[in-house]
Scaffold this motif. Structure first.
Motif, PDB file in Angstrom:
ATOM      1  N   GLU A 149       0.811  -1.221   0.000  1.00 36.71           N
ATOM      2  CA  GLU A 149       0.000   0.000   0.000  1.00 36.71           C
ATOM      3  C   GLU A 149       0.843   1.268   0.000  1.00 36.71           C
ATOM      4  OE1 GLU A 149      -2.673   1.220   3.406  1.00 36.71           O
ATOM      5  OE2 GLU A 149      -4.112   0.384   1.981  1.00 36.71           O
ATOM      6  N   SER A 150       2.066   1.206   0.524  1.00 36.14           N
ATOM      7  CA  SER A 150       2.905   2.401   0.612  1.00 36.14           C
ATOM      8  C   SER A 150       3.618   2.717  -0.701  1.00 36.14           C
ATOM      9  CB  SER A 150       3.949   2.230   1.719  1.00 36.14           C
ATOM     10  OG  SER A 150       4.922   1.281   1.330  1.00 36.14           O
ATOM     11  N   GLY A 151       3.694   1.742  -1.591  1.00 42.66           N
ATOM     12  CA  GLY A 151       4.404   1.957  -2.852  1.00 42.66           C
ATOM     13  C   GLY A 151       5.911   1.951  -2.717  1.00 42.66           C
ATOM     14  N   SER A 152       6.425   1.396  -1.616  1.00 40.98           N
ATOM     15  CA  SER A 152       7.874   1.430  -1.408  1.00 40.98           C
ATOM     16  C   SER A 152       8.579   0.115  -1.740  1.00 40.98           C
ATOM     17  CB  SER A 152       8.194   1.852   0.029  1.00 40.98           C
ATOM     18  OG  SER A 152       7.657   0.931   0.949  1.00 40.98           O
ATOM     19  N   VAL A 153       7.847  -0.872  -2.245  1.00 36.17           N
ATOM     20  CA  VAL A 153       8.493  -2.093  -2.711  1.00 36.17           C
ATOM     21  C   VAL A 153       9.170  -1.791  -4.050  1.00 36.17           C
ATOM     22  CG1 VAL A 153       8.051  -4.421  -3.612  1.00 36.17           C
ATOM     23  CG2 VAL A 153       6.978  -3.694  -1.490  1.00 36.17           C
ATOM     24  N   THR A 154      10.399  -2.268  -4.197  1.00 34.53           N
ATOM     25  CA  THR A 154      11.160  -2.063  -5.432  1.00 34.53           C
ATOM     26  C   THR A 154      11.868  -3.360  -5.803  1.00 34.53           C
ATOM     27  OG1 THR A 154      13.220  -1.444  -4.311  1.00 34.53           O
ATOM     28  CG2 THR A 154      11.646   0.337  -4.757  1.00 34.53           C
ATOM     29  N   GLY A 155      12.612  -3.340  -6.878  1.00 36.18           N
ATOM     30  CA  GLY A 155      13.420  -4.488  -7.251  1.00 36.18           C
ATOM     31  C   GLY A 155      14.490  -4.811  -6.227  1.00 36.18           C
ATOM     32  N   THR A 156      14.894  -3.809  -5.444  1.00 40.12           N
ATOM     33  CA  THR A 156      15.886  -3.996  -4.389  1.00 40.12           C
ATOM     34  C   THR A 156      15.232  -4.266  -3.042  1.00 40.12           C
ATOM     35  OG1 THR A 156      17.402  -2.520  -5.534  1.00 40.12           O
ATOM     36  CG2 THR A 156      17.846  -2.935  -3.203  1.00 40.12           C
ATOM     37  N   ASN A 157      14.199  -3.512  -2.717  1.00 40.64           N
ATOM     38  CA  ASN A 157      13.472  -3.661  -1.444  1.00 40.64           C
ATOM     39  C   ASN A 157      12.204  -4.475  -1.694  1.00 40.64           C
ATOM     40  OD1 ASN A 157      15.397  -2.034  -0.216  1.00 40.64           O
ATOM     41  ND2 ASN A 157      14.238  -0.186  -0.623  1.00 40.64           N
ATOM     42  N   THR A 158      12.378  -5.778  -1.749  1.00 38.82           N
ATOM     43  CA  THR A 158      11.292  -6.681  -2.105  1.00 38.82           C
ATOM     44  C   THR A 158      10.497  -7.128  -0.878  1.00 38.82           C
ATOM     45  OG1 THR A 158      12.759  -8.595  -1.945  1.00 38.82           O
ATOM     46  CG2 THR A 158      12.531  -7.567  -4.116  1.00 38.82           C
ATOM     47  N   LEU A 159       9.311  -7.644  -1.139  1.00 43.70           N
ATOM     48  CA  LEU A 159       8.475  -8.259  -0.111  1.00 43.70           C
ATOM     49  C   LEU A 159       8.339  -9.721  -0.516  1.00 43.70           C
ATOM     50  CD1 LEU A 159       6.816  -7.815   2.444  1.00 43.70           C
ATOM     51  CD2 LEU A 159       4.878  -7.212   0.999  1.00 43.70           C
ATOM     52  N   VAL A 160       8.969 -10.608   0.254  1.00 37.63           N
ATOM     53  CA  VAL A 160       9.052 -12.023  -0.108  1.00 37.63           C
ATOM     54  C   VAL A 160       8.118 -12.834   0.777  1.00 37.63           C
ATOM     55  CG1 VAL A 160      10.585 -14.023  -0.313  1.00 37.63           C
ATOM     56  CG2 VAL A 160      11.458 -11.722  -0.783  1.00 37.63           C
ATOM     57  N   LEU A 161       7.203 -13.557   0.155  1.00 38.32           N
ATOM     58  CA  LEU A 161       6.351 -14.495   0.867  1.00 38.32           C
ATOM     59  C   LEU A 161       7.082 -15.821   0.902  1.00 38.32           C
ATOM     60  CD1 LEU A 161       2.910 -13.772  -0.811  1.00 38.32           C
ATOM     61  CD2 LEU A 161       3.957 -12.637   1.144  1.00 38.32           C
ATOM     62  N   THR A 162       7.167 -16.421   2.068  1.00 40.74           N
ATOM     63  CA  THR A 162       7.831 -17.709   2.191  1.00 40.74           C
ATOM     64  C   THR A 162       6.893 -18.707   2.853  1.00 40.74           C
ATOM     65  OG1 THR A 162       9.886 -18.821   2.854  1.00 40.74           O
ATOM     66  CG2 THR A 162       8.972 -17.227   4.398  1.00 40.74           C
ATOM     67  N   ARG A 163       7.105 -19.945   2.587  1.00 43.00           N
ATOM     68  CA  ARG A 163       6.206 -21.017   3.024  1.00 43.00           C
ATOM     69  C   ARG A 163       6.448 -21.469   4.454  1.00 43.00           C
ATOM     70  NH1 ARG A 163       9.123 -26.195   0.200  1.00 43.00           N
ATOM     71  NH2 ARG A 163      11.030 -26.045   1.430  1.00 43.00           N
ATOM     72  N   GLN A 164       5.503 -22.215   4.964  1.00 42.25           N
ATOM     73  CA  GLN A 164       5.660 -22.971   6.199  1.00 42.25           C
ATOM     74  C   GLN A 164       6.008 -24.398   5.799  1.00 42.25           C
ATOM     75  OE1 GLN A 164       5.170 -22.311   9.521  1.00 42.25           O
ATOM     76  NE2 GLN A 164       4.044 -20.390   9.542  1.00 42.25           N
ATOM     77  N   GLY A 165       6.878 -25.042   6.538  1.00 39.52           N
ATOM     78  CA  GLY A 165       7.178 -26.462   6.317  1.00 39.52           C
ATOM     79  C   GLY A 165       7.512 -26.780   4.879  1.00 39.52           C
ATOM     80  N   SER A 166       6.828 -27.779   4.319  1.00 41.70           N
ATOM     81  CA  SER A 166       7.101 -28.205   2.939  1.00 41.70           C
ATOM     82  C   SER A 166       6.058 -27.682   1.956  1.00 41.70           C
ATOM     83  CB  SER A 166       7.154 -29.735   2.872  1.00 41.70           C
ATOM     84  OG  SER A 166       5.910 -30.284   3.262  1.00 41.70           O
ATOM     85  N   ASP A 167       5.207 -26.742   2.380  1.00 42.61           N
ATOM     86  CA  ASP A 167       4.239 -26.131   1.464  1.00 42.61           C
ATOM     87  C   ASP A 167       4.961 -25.486   0.279  1.00 42.61           C
ATOM     88  OD1 ASP A 167       2.279 -26.804   3.277  1.00 42.61           O
ATOM     89  OD2 ASP A 167       1.545 -24.766   3.574  1.00 42.61           O
ATOM     90  N   THR A 168       4.235 -25.286  -0.815  1.00 42.15           N
ATOM     91  CA  THR A 168       4.794 -24.581  -1.967  1.00 42.15           C
ATOM     92  C   THR A 168       3.862 -23.445  -2.382  1.00 42.15           C
ATOM     93  OG1 THR A 168       3.751 -26.099  -3.542  1.00 42.15           O
ATOM     94  CG2 THR A 168       6.008 -26.610  -2.852  1.00 42.15           C
TER      95      THR A 168
END
Length: 86
Positions: free
Chosen positions: A36-55
């Motif tokens: 919402e802030s518009g501050s994600v960039t190619g350098t400052n990314t927002l990475v979603l990562t899994r729990q356990g062995s989920d994909t």
């Protein structure tokens, strides 16, 4: 991320990449993630990562890397998340 919440909004200004661990896919609720802030960039990314062995779309992570980027991920109820809205 709280599995009872269906929306995660990144509202603060980002000066570095952030990693968010999503709940297990068996929790059964779609999640919408928004910069919402518009501050994600190619350098400052927002990475979603899994729990356990989920994909997430067959991978271990999914990355938002542009200002105001968003996605909705949908669980299959058994260890897999799919990105419904890139």
């Amino acid at each position: 991320v709280d599995p009872a919440t269906t929306r995660l909004v990144q509202t603060g200004t980002m000066s570095a990449s952030r990693v968010v661990t999503i709940p297990y896919a068996m929790m059964g609720r779609p999640l919408t993630v928004v910069d919402e802030s518009g501050s994600v960039t190619g350098t400052n990314t927002l990475v979603l990562t899994r729990q356990g062995s989920d994909t997430i779309n067959g991978a271990t992570t999914y990355t938002l890397n542009a200002a105001y980027d968003q996605c909705t991920i949908v669980p299959n109820g058994n260890a897999k998340w799919s990105v419904a809205v890139p």
